[in-house]
Design a protein around this motif. Structure first.
Motif, PDB file in Angstrom:
ATOM      1  N   ALA A 148       0.866  -1.229  -0.087  1.00 36.95           N
ATOM      2  CA  ALA A 148       0.007   0.099   0.103  1.00 36.95           C
ATOM      3  C   ALA A 148       0.811   1.489   0.184  1.00 36.95           C
ATOM      4  O   ALA A 148       0.634   2.121  -0.601  1.00 36.95           O
ATOM      5  N   LEU A 149       2.037   1.246   0.765  1.00 34.38           N
ATOM      6  CA  LEU A 149       2.780   2.456   0.929  1.00 34.38           C
ATOM      7  C   LEU A 149       3.458   2.609  -0.508  1.00 34.38           C
ATOM      8  O   LEU A 149       3.620   3.800  -1.151  1.00 34.38           O
ATOM      9  N   ILE A 150       3.953   1.496  -1.055  1.00 34.62           N
ATOM     10  CA  ILE A 150       4.362   1.537  -2.521  1.00 34.62           C
ATOM     11  C   ILE A 150       3.450   2.154  -3.816  1.00 34.62           C
ATOM     12  O   ILE A 150       3.951   3.078  -4.193  1.00 34.62           O
ATOM     13  N   GLU A 151       2.345   1.532  -3.321  1.00 34.94           N
ATOM     14  CA  GLU A 151       1.397   2.255  -4.359  1.00 34.94           C
ATOM     15  C   GLU A 151       1.006   3.717  -4.137  1.00 34.94           C
ATOM     16  O   GLU A 151       0.739   4.059  -5.095  1.00 34.94           O
ATOM     17  N   ARG A 189       2.404   9.151 -10.325  1.00 34.99           N
ATOM     18  CA  ARG A 189       1.423   9.244 -11.487  1.00 34.99           C
ATOM     19  C   ARG A 189       0.783  10.607 -11.694  1.00 34.99           C
ATOM     20  O   ARG A 189       0.586  11.176 -12.820  1.00 34.99           O
ATOM     21  N   GLU A 190       0.410  11.071 -10.556  1.00 34.01           N
ATOM     22  CA  GLU A 190      -0.074  12.643 -10.583  1.00 34.01           C
ATOM     23  C   GLU A 190       0.713  13.649 -11.137  1.00 34.01           C
ATOM     24  O   GLU A 190       0.506  14.511 -11.886  1.00 34.01           O
ATOM     25  N   THR A 234       8.136  -2.250 -10.313  1.00 32.26           N
ATOM     26  CA  THR A 234       8.789  -3.427 -10.007  1.00 32.26           C
ATOM     27  C   THR A 234       9.019  -3.818  -8.598  1.00 32.26           C
ATOM     28  O   THR A 234       8.908  -5.040  -8.236  1.00 32.26           O
ATOM     29  N   GLU A 235       9.216  -2.833  -7.728  1.00 32.99           N
ATOM     30  CA  GLU A 235       9.044  -3.060  -6.178  1.00 32.99           C
ATOM     31  C   GLU A 235       7.608  -4.015  -5.694  1.00 32.99           C
ATOM     32  O   GLU A 235       7.954  -4.755  -4.816  1.00 32.99           O
ATOM     33  N   ILE A 236       6.550  -3.433  -6.317  1.00 33.15           N
ATOM     34  CA  ILE A 236       5.502  -4.100  -5.873  1.00 33.15           C
ATOM     35  C   ILE A 236       5.387  -5.518  -6.277  1.00 33.15           C
ATOM     36  O   ILE A 236       5.082  -6.477  -5.581  1.00 33.15           O
ATOM     37  N   VAL A 237       5.809  -5.891  -7.434  1.00 35.91           N
ATOM     38  CA  VAL A 237       5.955  -7.287  -7.971  1.00 35.91           C
ATOM     39  C   VAL A 237       6.879  -8.063  -7.086  1.00 35.91           C
ATOM     40  O   VAL A 237       6.857  -9.320  -6.885  1.00 35.91           O
ATOM     41  N   GLU A 238       8.090  -7.555  -6.805  1.00 34.27           N
ATOM     42  CA  GLU A 238       8.974  -8.255  -5.938  1.00 34.27           C
ATOM     43  C   GLU A 238       8.683  -8.495  -4.674  1.00 34.27           C
ATOM     44  O   GLU A 238       8.793  -9.769  -4.182  1.00 34.27           O
TER      45      GLU A 238
END
Length: 329
Positions: free
Chosen positions: A121-124, A131-132, A212-216
């Motif tokens: 959630a923090l990474i997102e 993105r903004e 990439t960090e979310i996937v890892e």
């Protein structure tokens, strides 16, 4: 010749009670282990004392189950009722310990899953901020590109016309002041365009790094695989994952320890039946031996006594009495 099917059937009859007993022992031992572990976690302040108490109660429960089955006809009613109630209460205690053990294990896994979800959630959140910013710079980039295009078009169309007073001819030329102003604005726009392109590139790189960090984080842990079926059931049924795991734990504990007690009683029944068959076989062999050697002689003697009459036998002189060895001869 030896009948192979008969031998196999006898072996199955003799071995199957031991299989039932081993199964009952395995289920009872595992239930006792989980129950003792769960109760020790519930009362962590006196874990060692609780382990000793719970282990003795588990052994007593199995003994009570065997006792109630083997002496069900001879036990006093009051004692039988008390032992039955005690056995049921011990089953509930064991089930409570198993529930505590399994729920604690689930809570540990759920806590790890919660930490991982928090990290994701923090990474997102960081990714969404990027993105903004990227959307803002993308809009500015679009406007700057349009401005640069307009300035370049203005420079190329910087033409003024006037009529010469002396000759009266129409003269076409460019305005130097306008050209300098347009060139200055164009340089500023190009500089800003370069800066925005650089920032957009950096933001795109940051966005890629966050993805990439979310996937890892998601793929580097085993918790997602462990809780995957529960999450799937939660999404399929629309119920919280805690409620689903609670139902699953209740199903397990209502089957686990009662099954152990049922297998203990079944083992007692199987050994009782095996003992009866063994006695019947032994008795049959003894009857066969007695019939071959002595029983036939006794039958002949009884028949002779019936034919002669009991009174005549006892009234005859000793020399005329029927003797066993004379009849055998």
């Amino acid at each position: 010749m030896i009948n192979l099917n008969s031998v196999i059937k006898k072996l199955q009859t003799r071995i199957f009670p031991f299989i039932i007993a081993l199964t009952a022992l395995a289920v009872s031992a595992s239930a006792a282990f989980y129950s003792v572990s769960g109760l020790s976690k519930l009362f962590a302040g006196a874990a060692f004392a609780v382990i000793i108490m719970a282990a003795s109660l588990e052994v007593a429960k199995l003994v009570i189950a065997s006792l109630l089955y083997q002496y069900r006809e001879n036990l006093p009613k009051l004692l039988k009722y008390y032992l039955s109630v005690a056995c049921l209460i011990l089953i509930l205690i064991t089930s409570m310990g198993i529930y505590g053990f399994l729920s604690a294990a689930y809570q540990e896994t759920a806590a790890l899953a919660g930490n991982i979800d928090s990290q994701i959630a923090l990474i997102e959140t960081k990714r969404d901020n990027v993105r903004e910013q990227l959307a803002i710079y993308s809009d500015e980039k679009t406007s700057i590109n349009s401005a640069v295009s307009d300035l370049r078009s203005g420079l190329s169309n910087n033409v003024i016309q006037y009529k010469d007073k002396e000759t009266g001819q129409l003269i076409t030329t460019t305005s130097s002041s306008t050209r300098r102003a347009l060139e200055k604005q164009l340089d500023q726009a190009i500089e800003r365009q370069t800066e925005i392109n650089s920032r957009v590139d950096n933001l795109n790189q940051q966005l890629f790094d966050y993805e990439t960090e979310i996937v890892e984080v998601t793929s580097s842990n085993n918790v997602a695989g462990e809780l995957g079926p529960l999450k799937y059931l939660s999404g399929l049924t629309g119920k919280p994952m805690d409620k689903i795991i609670n139902i699953l734990l209740l199903v397990i504990i209502f089957v686990f320890d009662p099954l152990a007690i049922a297998l203990v009683i079944a083992a007692n029944f199987a050994f009782e039946q095996l003992q009866k068959k063994t006695k019947e076989n032994v008795y049959g062999e003894q009857v066969e031996e007695e019939w071959d050697e002595e029983h036939a002689h006794d039958m002949v003697l009884n028949q002779m006594v019936e034919e002669i009459g009991e009174e005549n036998i006892y009234n005859e002189p000793k020399k005329k009495r029927l003797r066993y060895r004379d009849i055998v001869k």
